[in-house]
Design a protein around this motif. Sequence first.
Motif, PDB file in Angstrom:
ATOM      1  N   GLY A  41      77.429 -29.578  30.517  1.00  0.00           N
ATOM      2  CA  GLY A  41      76.420 -30.626  30.603  1.00  0.00           C
ATOM      3  C   GLY A  41      75.374 -30.419  31.681  1.00  0.00           C
ATOM      4  N   VAL A  42      75.280 -29.210  32.239  1.00  0.00           N
ATOM      5  CA  VAL A  42      74.264 -28.934  33.256  1.00  0.00           C
ATOM      6  C   VAL A  42      72.893 -28.893  32.575  1.00  0.00           C
ATOM      7  N   ARG A  43      71.947 -29.668  33.094  1.00  0.00           N
ATOM      8  CA  ARG A  43      70.643 -29.802  32.441  1.00  0.00           C
ATOM      9  C   ARG A  43      69.494 -29.269  33.281  1.00  0.00           C
ATOM     10  N   ALA A  44      69.762 -28.748  34.454  1.00  0.00           N
ATOM     11  CA  ALA A  44      68.697 -28.287  35.350  1.00  0.00           C
ATOM     12  C   ALA A  44      68.005 -27.057  34.764  1.00  0.00           C
ATOM     13  N   ILE A  45      66.719 -27.182  34.422  1.00  0.00           N
ATOM     14  CA  ILE A  45      65.976 -26.086  33.810  1.00  0.00           C
ATOM     15  C   ILE A  45      65.884 -24.892  34.747  1.00  0.00           C
TER      16      ILE A  45
END
Length: 462
Positions: free
Chosen positions: A220-224
Amino acid sequence: MLRALDTLIGGHGRRFVVRRFVRPAQRFAAIEASGGIVLLVGAIIALAWVNSPWDQSYYDLWETELALDLHLFEIHQHLGHAVNDGLMVLFFFVVGLEIKRELVSGELSSPRRAILPVAAALGGMLGPALIYTAFNAGTETAHGWGIPMATDIAFAVGVLTLLGKRVPPPLKVFLLALAVADDLGGIIVIAVFYTESLSLEALGWAALLLTVMFVLNRGGVRAIGVYFFLGVLFWAAMLKSGIHATIAGVILAMLTPSRPYYTDEDFDAAMDRLRTEYALARADGDHERMQQALAQMEDLASGMESPLDRLEHRLAPWTAYLIVPIFAIANAGVPVTGEMLRNAASSPVTLGVAFGLVFGKPIGIFLTSWLCVRLGLAQLPANTGFRQVLGAGMIAGIGFTVALFIAGLSFDDPSHLDEAKIGILAASLIAGVIGSLYLLLAAPSASHDTGLEAARARAAGH
């Protein structure tokens, strides 16, 4: 039509369908159509430049040496190679996003829907490859059989768009799905047949980085920024591995989530809560709480658009209007002289590429489509007959971006590369003109006659 859709699935359902399926496809088609014009301008600039008194500056520019040292790895390349190995990664990333979208929710999302465009794409790849091989079998140029296999989506969709109502919308969707499947086939060809040597160490690093990104994605890591950094390292590892670096773009695209982060139910509940929070903060005059609520609303709204749709929407204009035209300027420059044209007219490379695109494409697409329908494996698109499928096959003979790309991988000899470029440019022009005239004059518009022809074809298949 929209009223019928409302009746069947309701207003909320129609908005969902329009948002998730119709609008992304419309945005993509619109960008590709207009991008074809920009691509053409880039090719004209390259041809004019290399045939001008300033031609040496053209070669000097693209042979400029570049060096990149990030301590973890070093890369030394000419500017022309940097365009092909670096900038074009973004182009193939966007292509990969489109392929995944078609596989998840488009024309390639189910076997029944995918059979016709995939089979047509396969025929449209085999036909040109066989014709090229017939001209070059047993020679040092036989390795270029992959050059005429590719269809340029930007030009092909652009031509059909310019034809307007003379082309039934389902035929445009068919050609778009065919071109996407064709791109997938071209990517496989590049990865499998145009890889000269492999570095197991670099492949190991690439596999490790890919695993890390997969785990982060699942977590669930969303950091672009995290994915961008790891993606650059993955690209460098692929570049060092021997597999062409642009394949990294396609692999990364396949990892991109195609679903929104929030469900409709989660969105509705959270938005109701935030609206209440905002109203209370406003009543209390608490501007800080109001800003926090608005920021959370913004994050919630962005989470309703899948990463795939968001990245495609943001990157497609950059690739269509900047990267691909730069690629065209860097690769379409061919010195056109009397001697060059005479050599090209008798060159098996030029003839193989030109005949493959102009004749191999439509013949391959038509025969495989006809066979699928006759065997009852697939149906023709609505309001479309075999004459129009043949016309779409002619338009698919416009091979430019990926064809030039594979030509650069096929030949080290500049003379062979120039002959291939002449074949690509000439064939693309001929295919576009003949295909357009055929669809305007020979193939009927969407009418009762076309519907009857399609009905007869479907009946014959059953």
